[in-house]
Write an enzyme that holds these catalytic residues in place. Structure first.
Site, PDB file in Angstrom:
ATOM      1  N   LYS A  38       0.839  -1.201   0.000  1.00 41.89           N
ATOM      2  CA  LYS A  38       0.000   0.000   0.000  1.00 41.89           C
ATOM      3  C   LYS A  38       0.872   1.249   0.000  1.00 41.89           C
ATOM      4  O   LYS A  38       2.087   1.175   0.222  1.00 41.89           O
ATOM      5  CB  LYS A  38      -0.916   0.005   1.223  1.00 41.89           C
ATOM      6  CG  LYS A  38      -0.179   0.073   2.550  1.00 41.89           C
ATOM      7  CD  LYS A  38      -1.140   0.021   3.724  1.00 41.89           C
ATOM      8  CE  LYS A  38      -0.371   0.096   5.047  1.00 41.89           C
ATOM      9  NZ  LYS A  38      -1.276   0.088   6.211  1.00 41.89           N
ATOM     10  N   ARG A 136      -9.656  -0.019  15.579  1.00 43.56           N
ATOM     11  CA  ARG A 136      -9.599   0.777  14.355  1.00 43.56           C
ATOM     12  C   ARG A 136     -10.643   0.277  13.372  1.00 43.56           C
ATOM     13  O   ARG A 136     -11.567   1.002  13.009  1.00 43.56           O
ATOM     14  CB  ARG A 136      -8.180   0.714  13.769  1.00 43.56           C
ATOM     15  CG  ARG A 136      -7.902   1.716  12.688  1.00 43.56           C
ATOM     16  CD  ARG A 136      -6.430   1.721  12.308  1.00 43.56           C
ATOM     17  NE  ARG A 136      -5.962   0.447  11.768  1.00 43.56           N
ATOM     18  CZ  ARG A 136      -4.726   0.254  11.307  1.00 43.56           C
ATOM     19  NH1 ARG A 136      -3.838   1.242  11.342  1.00 43.56           N
ATOM     20  NH2 ARG A 136      -4.363  -0.918  10.812  1.00 43.56           N
ATOM     21  N   TYR A 264      11.703  31.778   4.295  1.00 39.68           N
ATOM     22  CA  TYR A 264      10.418  32.395   4.614  1.00 39.68           C
ATOM     23  C   TYR A 264      10.303  32.740   6.094  1.00 39.68           C
ATOM     24  O   TYR A 264      10.751  31.985   6.969  1.00 39.68           O
ATOM     25  CB  TYR A 264       9.265  31.453   4.235  1.00 39.68           C
ATOM     26  CG  TYR A 264       9.027  31.342   2.753  1.00 39.68           C
ATOM     27  CD1 TYR A 264       8.794  32.478   1.972  1.00 39.68           C
ATOM     28  CD2 TYR A 264       9.013  30.103   2.124  1.00 39.68           C
ATOM     29  CE1 TYR A 264       8.554  32.369   0.609  1.00 39.68           C
ATOM     30  CE2 TYR A 264       8.777  29.978   0.758  1.00 39.68           C
ATOM     31  CZ  TYR A 264       8.550  31.124   0.010  1.00 39.68           C
ATOM     32  OH  TYR A 264       8.318  31.009  -1.338  1.00 39.68           O
ATOM     33  N   MET A 313       8.414  24.781  -0.333  1.00 41.26           N
ATOM     34  CA  MET A 313       7.708  23.781  -1.127  1.00 41.26           C
ATOM     35  C   MET A 313       8.673  22.954  -1.966  1.00 41.26           C
ATOM     36  O   MET A 313       8.533  21.724  -2.070  1.00 41.26           O
ATOM     37  CB  MET A 313       6.674  24.440  -2.041  1.00 41.26           C
ATOM     38  CG  MET A 313       5.855  23.440  -2.837  1.00 41.26           C
ATOM     39  SD  MET A 313       4.626  24.203  -3.911  1.00 41.26           S
ATOM     40  CE  MET A 313       3.474  24.857  -2.696  1.00 41.26           C
TER      41      MET A 313
END
EC number: 5.1.1.1
Length: 368
Positions: A38, A136, A264, A313
């Site tokens: 997965k 779960r 930033y 980013m």
């Protein structure tokens, strides 16, 4: 290995073979092996990983969602695929692509039986998930009688396996809880057998279960993180080989003076004359913002360079004041020596998170 010339994820298929064989060596000869692929095979490449494991005669695959199973079928994977968390809207696709659902609630069971009966399907294989303490997904043991009754009245489905999931198999402080889960699962399996007259496969162990609880291997085991090179303990990590190396390069080097800021929000302020390197990888590539401001590091010419300021980013900046390096030099984010687990621990997270976060825009290179 050739030096990186851009941001790349190198995937070592020989390391995958090693890990598979090591984990298989812990099993009895007849115990089946399910490989969990997965999340793009834990951030690597689910198709290439599945193709390689299929050559090694793995018995089963597991994915989280139907879409992931479809991708494997589209790539020609023939091995049975268990879908761990299917939604009813995708059941037609699941059946059409010969995927096998985990059935974990009465709602899901009713919906699946309804679809199979509408399609006039007979004996479609399903896997019943029981909740033994993870809380779960899964049926509770008190629901067994009702589940068996529904299945007996529908020839459209057939039970392939019963399974559950261990909550803390890597943590020996939770030994008693894990043993409780094992006993609970055995009790559920016995109840199911008595009520149904059938003996489906049983599987409970994840990677740490394989390594720590051989008495609970039953008919099949499931391994995810172990295949990718992590054993959830310092000792077992020594027996496994991380299959992925995330690399990049130095794009540019700056010399900044005392009290100049970097990035930033001016999150980093120079303490003196310093050198910084900009690396073309950022949070869009999987380097989360938690690794910024000194919580993470990269390796340049065998020395650790702390990430300074906020992760951007597409870029990170690192302090290379004490590192001899130049633009174009290779940068290691993680590999078999500087492991993802070391980087993740420094940022108070886990290896699973950083390796599964590697963006699909990062180029994959496969080594045999």
């Amino acid at each position: 290995m050739p030096k990186a010339q851009e941001t790349v994820l190198e995937i070592d298929l020989s390391a995958l073979t090693h890990n598979y064989n090591y984990l298989k060596s812990k099993l009895q000869p007849k115990t089946k092996f399910l490989a969990v692929v997965k999340a793009f095979a834990y951030g690597s490449d689910s198709v290439e990983i599945a193709k390689h494991l299929e050559k090694l005669n793995v018995d089963y695959f597991a994915v989280a969602y139907v879409k992931e199973g479809v991708a494997l079928r589209d790539a020609g994977i023939k091995t049975p695929i268990l879908v761990l968390h299917p939604q009813s809207i995708n059941f037609n696709t699941l059946i059409n692509r010969c995927l096998e659902p985990s059935i974990y609630s009465n709602h899901v069971l009713d919906e699946f039986i309804k679809i199979t009966e509408e399609l006039d399907v007979q004996d479609y294989p399903i896997h019943l998930k029981f909740n033994t303490g993870l809380n779960r997904l899964g049926f509770k043991d008190k629901e067994i009688e009702n589940v068996v009754s529904k299945i007996k009245h529908s020839p459209s489905v057939k039970i392939k396996s019963l399974f559950s999931h261990l909550a803390a198999s890597e943590d020996f402080n939770e030994l008693h809880f894990t043993q409780f889960q094992i006993k609970t699962f055995q009790h559920i399996a016995k109840q199911f057998e008595n009520l149904s007259g059938e003996k489906p496969w049983l599987h409970l162990c994840n990677t740490s279960g394989i390594l720590n609880y051989p008495e609970a291997h039953f008919n099949m085991v499931r391994s995810g993180i172990g295949l990718y090179g992590f054993g959830n303990s310092v000792e077992e990590d020594k027996n496994l080989k991380p299959i992925a190396s995330l690399k990049s390069i130095v794009s540019q080097i700056h010399t900044i003076e005392k009290d100049e800021t970097v990035g930033y929000n001016r999150a980093y302020t120079s303490q003196g004359t310093e050198r910084t390197a900009t690396i073309p990888i950022g949070h869009a590539d999987g380097i989360n913002r938690i690794y910024g401001n000194g919580n993470g590091f990269v390796v340049i010419n065998n020395k650790k360079a702390p990430i300074i300021g906020n992760v951007c980013m597409d870029m990170i900046m690192v302090n290379v004041t004490d590192i001899e390096c130049k633009e174009g030099d290779e940068v290691i984010i993680f590999n078999s020596e500087y492991k993802a687990s070391n980087l993740s621990e420094n940022a108070k997270t886990i290896s699973y998170e950083i390796i599964t976060a590697v963006s699909q825009r990062v180029k994959r290179i496969f080594l045999s």
